[in-house]
Design an enzyme around this catalytic site. Structure first.
Site, PDB file in Angstrom:
ATOM      1  N   HIS A 164      -3.425  -5.372   0.822  1.00 36.11           N
ATOM      2  CA  HIS A 164      -2.797  -5.700   2.108  1.00 36.11           C
ATOM      3  C   HIS A 164      -2.743  -7.222   2.291  1.00 36.11           C
ATOM      4  CE1 HIS A 164      -2.395  -1.781   4.225  1.00 36.11           C
ATOM      5  NE2 HIS A 164      -3.291  -1.411   3.315  1.00 36.11           N
ATOM      6  N   GLU A 204      -1.111  -8.954   4.346  1.00 37.09           N
ATOM      7  CA  GLU A 204      -1.020  -9.372   5.756  1.00 37.09           C
ATOM      8  C   GLU A 204      -2.387  -9.592   6.388  1.00 37.09           C
ATOM      9  OE1 GLU A 204      -1.723  -4.993   6.071  1.00 37.09           O
ATOM     10  OE2 GLU A 204      -0.676  -6.332   4.693  1.00 37.09           O
ATOM     11  N   CYS A 215       0.838  -1.200   0.000  1.00 38.73           N
ATOM     12  CA  CYS A 215       0.000   0.000   0.000  1.00 38.73           C
ATOM     13  C   CYS A 215       0.877   1.255   0.000  1.00 38.73           C
ATOM     14  CB  CYS A 215      -0.971  -0.043   1.168  1.00 38.73           C
ATOM     15  SG  CYS A 215      -2.373   1.087   0.985  1.00 38.73           S
TER      16      CYS A 215
END
Length: 203
Positions: free
Chosen positions: A180, A182, A87
Site C-alpha cells: 500500500h 498510499e 493490493c
C-alpha cells in the site's frame, strides 16, 4: 496536473486521495472524461467466480464493486491509458487478464492491533530498482495474492516466501503492487516515490 480516476466511488479512500493530492494530482471519482489514468485501490476480496474458482478462502466479497472496477479496467485498457493497481487492485488486474489468485495465504495480513505488517521484497524491475534498490521493505495487509499470471503480465517483485508482490504488463502501461504505497513510510521505502513516478509518467 495529472487527472486520476480513483475506482469505486462508494468509499472515501481518504489515504489515496490525500497521498495523490499531496503530489499534485487531481482526483476524479465520478466523471471519466479526460482522466489520464486509473488507480484501482485496495479492499475486499474479488469473487472467485471471476477467475473460474469456487470459494476456497475468499471472504467479504463485493460483487457490485467487482462489476464496477472490472468495467473501469476494461475501459482504460482499451484506451491504452495507464493503470496502477494497489493490493486488491493488482489482484483485479491479474484476474481481469485471465490469471488466478491464491485465495488464502499466511503471513501477510495485518497485525492483531490492525496495523500493517512489514516484510522485505526483492525486485528485478528497473523502475522499482531505481526507486528503492534491489531489496526493500514494504507494508502488508492482505491474505490473497497473484497465482497464475494473467495474459501479458509478468511478476517483477517477490516476498521471501515467493509471494508475488508486483506485476507489470509487458507492452501496456499497467502496473500493480501488493503493498500500500498510499500509507507506506518504512526506513528504506516511501510509497510516495512510487506514486510520484506514476504521476510523472503522465506529465
Amino acid at each position: 496536473m495529472p487527472k486520476i480516476f480513483l475506482g469505486w466511488d462508494k468509499r472515501p479512500f481518504r489515504n489515496y486521495v490525500n497521498a495523490l493530492a499531496a503530489l499534485g494530482a487531481e482526483i476524479e471519482r465520478t466523471d471519466l472524461a479526460d482522466c489520464d489514468a486509473l488507480l484501482l485501490p485496495g479492499g475486499a476480496d474479488i469473487h472467485p467466480g471471476r477467475y473460474g474458482q469456487d470459494f476456497l478462502g475468499s471472504v467479504d466479497v463485493d460483487e457490485a464493486r467487482d462489476q464496477c472496477e472490472w468495467a473501469l479496467f476494461r475501459l482504460f485498457l482499451e484506451k491504452h491509458r495507464p493503470i496502477l493497481g494497489v493490493c486488491r487492485g493488482a489482484q483485479l488486474i491479474n484476474a481481469a487478464l485471465g490469471g488466478t489468485l491464491h485465495q488464502h495465504i499466511e503471513g501477510h495480513s495485518r497485525l492483531a492491533d490492525g496495523t500493517d505488517s512489514m516484510h522485505a521484497v526483492h525486485t528485478d524491475d528497473p523502475l522499482l530498482r531505481s526507486l528503492y534498490g534491489e531489496r526493500f521493505t514494504v507494508n502488508s495487509a492482505h491474505h490473497q495474492a497473484v497465482d497464475r499470471l494473467g495474459n501479458g503480465l509478468r511478476a517483477v517483485a517477490w516476498a521471501d516466501d515467493g509471494t508475488i508482490e508486483a506485476i507489470r504488463h509487458e507492452t501496456l502501461p499497467i502496473f500493480g503492487v501488493q503493498w500500500h504505497p498510499e500509507r507506506l513510510h518504512s526506513d528504506d521505502c516511501s510509497g510516495d516515490a512510487l506514486l510520484k513516478a506514476f504521476l510523472n509518467a503522465l506529465c
